[in-house]
Scaffold this motif. Sequence first.
Motif, short mmCIF file in Angstrom:
data_model
loop_
_atom_site.label_atom_id
_atom_site.label_comp_id
_atom_site.label_asym_id
_atom_site.label_seq_id
_atom_site.Cartn_x
_atom_site.Cartn_y
_atom_site.Cartn_z
N GLY A 1 0.81 -1.21 0.00
CA GLY A 1 0.00 0.00 0.00
C GLY A 1 0.85 1.26 0.00
N THR A 2 0.20 2.37 -0.32
CA THR A 2 0.90 3.66 -0.47
C THR A 2 1.68 4.04 0.78
OG1 THR A 2 -0.78 4.42 -2.03
CG2 THR A 2 0.59 6.10 -0.99
N LYS A 3 1.04 3.94 1.93
CA LYS A 3 1.70 4.39 3.17
C LYS A 3 2.91 3.53 3.50
CE LYS A 3 -2.25 4.23 5.45
NZ LYS A 3 -3.25 4.15 4.37
N ALA A 4 2.78 2.21 3.34
CA ALA A 4 3.88 1.30 3.66
C ALA A 4 5.07 1.54 2.76
CB ALA A 4 3.41 -0.15 3.55
N VAL A 5 4.83 1.66 1.47
CA VAL A 5 5.92 1.85 0.51
C VAL A 5 6.55 3.24 0.69
CG1 VAL A 5 6.47 2.00 -1.95
CG2 VAL A 5 4.96 0.19 -1.12
N HIS A 6 5.72 4.23 0.97
CA HIS A 6 6.25 5.58 1.20
C HIS A 6 7.16 5.59 2.43
CE1 HIS A 6 6.25 10.01 1.16
NE2 HIS A 6 6.27 9.90 2.48
N LEU A 7 6.73 4.97 3.50
CA LEU A 7 7.56 4.94 4.71
C LEU A 7 8.84 4.16 4.49
CD1 LEU A 7 5.26 4.55 7.85
CD2 LEU A 7 6.82 6.41 7.30
N ILE B 1 7.97 -9.11 14.43
CA ILE B 1 8.79 -8.22 15.25
C ILE B 1 9.89 -9.02 15.95
CG2 ILE B 1 8.77 -6.74 17.30
CD1 ILE B 1 5.84 -5.98 16.43
N THR B 2 9.53 -10.17 16.49
CA THR B 2 10.50 -10.99 17.23
C THR B 2 11.57 -11.55 16.30
OG1 THR B 2 8.82 -11.60 18.86
CG2 THR B 2 10.74 -13.04 18.68
N LYS B 3 11.17 -12.05 15.14
CA LYS B 3 12.09 -12.75 14.24
C LYS B 3 12.91 -11.79 13.38
CE LYS B 3 13.56 -16.35 11.73
NZ LYS B 3 14.43 -17.43 12.26
N LEU B 4 12.33 -10.68 12.97
CA LEU B 4 12.92 -9.89 11.90
C LEU B 4 13.46 -8.54 12.34
CD1 LEU B 4 10.17 -10.60 9.21
CD2 LEU B 4 12.34 -11.82 9.53
N THR B 5 13.33 -8.19 13.62
CA THR B 5 13.85 -6.91 14.09
C THR B 5 14.71 -7.11 15.33
OG1 THR B 5 12.05 -6.33 15.63
CG2 THR B 5 11.70 -5.83 13.30
N GLU B 6 15.51 -6.11 15.63
CA GLU B 6 16.37 -6.14 16.81
C GLU B 6 16.09 -4.92 17.67
OE1 GLU B 6 20.43 -6.44 15.70
OE2 GLU B 6 20.20 -8.34 14.65
N GLY B 7 15.90 -5.14 18.96
CA GLY B 7 15.69 -4.03 19.87
C GLY B 7 14.31 -3.42 19.75
N PRO B 8 14.06 -2.35 20.49
CA PRO B 8 12.76 -1.68 20.46
C PRO B 8 12.45 -1.10 19.07
CG PRO B 8 14.01 -1.04 22.39
CD PRO B 8 14.96 -1.76 21.50
N GLN B 9 11.18 -1.13 18.71
CA GLN B 9 10.72 -0.66 17.41
C GLN B 9 9.62 0.39 17.58
OE1 GLN B 9 12.07 -2.20 14.34
NE2 GLN B 9 13.49 -2.80 15.98
N VAL B 10 9.52 1.29 16.62
CA VAL B 10 8.38 2.19 16.52
C VAL B 10 7.37 1.52 15.59
CG1 VAL B 10 7.52 4.41 15.69
CG2 VAL B 10 9.68 4.29 16.97
N LEU B 11 6.19 1.22 16.10
CA LEU B 11 5.15 0.60 15.29
C LEU B 11 4.27 1.67 14.67
CD1 LEU B 11 4.01 -2.41 17.53
CD2 LEU B 11 6.01 -2.18 16.03
N VAL B 12 4.00 1.51 13.38
CA VAL B 12 3.09 2.41 12.67
C VAL B 12 1.90 1.56 12.23
CG1 VAL B 12 2.80 4.00 10.75
CG2 VAL B 12 5.03 3.82 11.90
N GLY B 13 0.77 1.73 12.89
CA GLY B 13 -0.39 0.89 12.63
C GLY B 13 -1.50 1.65 11.93
N SER B 14 -1.92 1.14 10.77
CA SER B 14 -2.97 1.77 9.98
C SER B 14 -4.27 1.01 10.13
CB SER B 14 -2.54 1.81 8.50
OG SER B 14 -3.57 2.33 7.69
N SER B 15 -5.34 1.69 10.54
CA SER B 15 -6.67 1.10 10.67
C SER B 15 -6.63 -0.12 11.59
CB SER B 15 -7.21 0.77 9.28
OG SER B 15 -8.58 0.48 9.33
N MET B 16 -6.92 -1.32 11.07
CA MET B 16 -6.81 -2.51 11.91
C MET B 16 -5.40 -2.65 12.46
SD MET B 16 -7.38 -6.56 11.00
CE MET B 16 -5.77 -6.75 10.20
N GLY B 17 -4.40 -2.20 11.70
CA GLY B 17 -3.03 -2.26 12.18
C GLY B 17 -2.83 -1.47 13.45
N GLY B 18 -3.65 -0.44 13.68
CA GLY B 18 -3.61 0.29 14.94
C GLY B 18 -4.04 -0.58 16.09
#
Length: 252
Positions: free
Chosen positions: A39-45, A87-104
């Motif tokens: 989606g637009t927001k994901a690719v833009h970010l 998040i557990t498998k693919l990232t390291e350390g604390p993350q900033v989550l950006v949740g859109s609609s249901m993702g929120g």
Amino acid sequence: MTQTEYFTSPQGRRLAYHRSPGKGPGVVFLGGFKSDMDGTKAVHLEAWAQATGRAFLRFDYSGHGQSSGAFTEGCIGEWAEDAMAAITKLTEGPQVLVGSSMGGWIALLCARAMPERLAGLVTIAAAPDFTEDAMWEGFDAEQRAELAANGQVALPSEYGEPYIITRRLIEDGRAHLVLRDPLTLPFAVRFLQGTADEDVAVSVALRLLEHATGPDMRLTLVDGADHRFSDPDCLRLIERSVEEVLERAGSA
């Protein structure tokens, strides 16, 4: 553009993702109901993260996009499991989550289950508890009877074919509500909401702001913005909100 990769979650679901290396805290995008990571927001970010050297992850829940499974077989609990696995498998350390609609909603479930992995939170037209407060409460007697008899009901959608809403989705949603019990968000949080959103009312954003507790929460209303929240001004606001949350987390 990064390449699509796959991993298998602890629950055995094959999930597609795009990951960009960079400095932390990283940023993880959580998409909406029946949306995908292209989606637009994901690719833009993702482009913003690559330009600024920030680690970034976008992925598809099971039954969405390029991940395994059928959409009609999924539910909130499983999609939250997918997010936590990513998040557990693919990232390291604390993350900033950006949740859109249901993702929120998914992001809030992550915050409740694994707060140590969050450096901050940005939501865009967050839709917590929508299976109960928007869907079930909005069903008429005929729709509720159809759901009970057939296990599913079709709802019209402005985004294409009708949404097939299953009884499992509704019942599982009740086990993952976040607006009924205390919700602590111990990091910087930015809620973004358009006033012309026909899918998530401004009242939902206000209720979330009033219900949650935390040291640094702000709600920004954008006059005239719709649920997509994807015009150039809205995209820039998302960028600025993520940058502000990162600054508050001590990693500008």
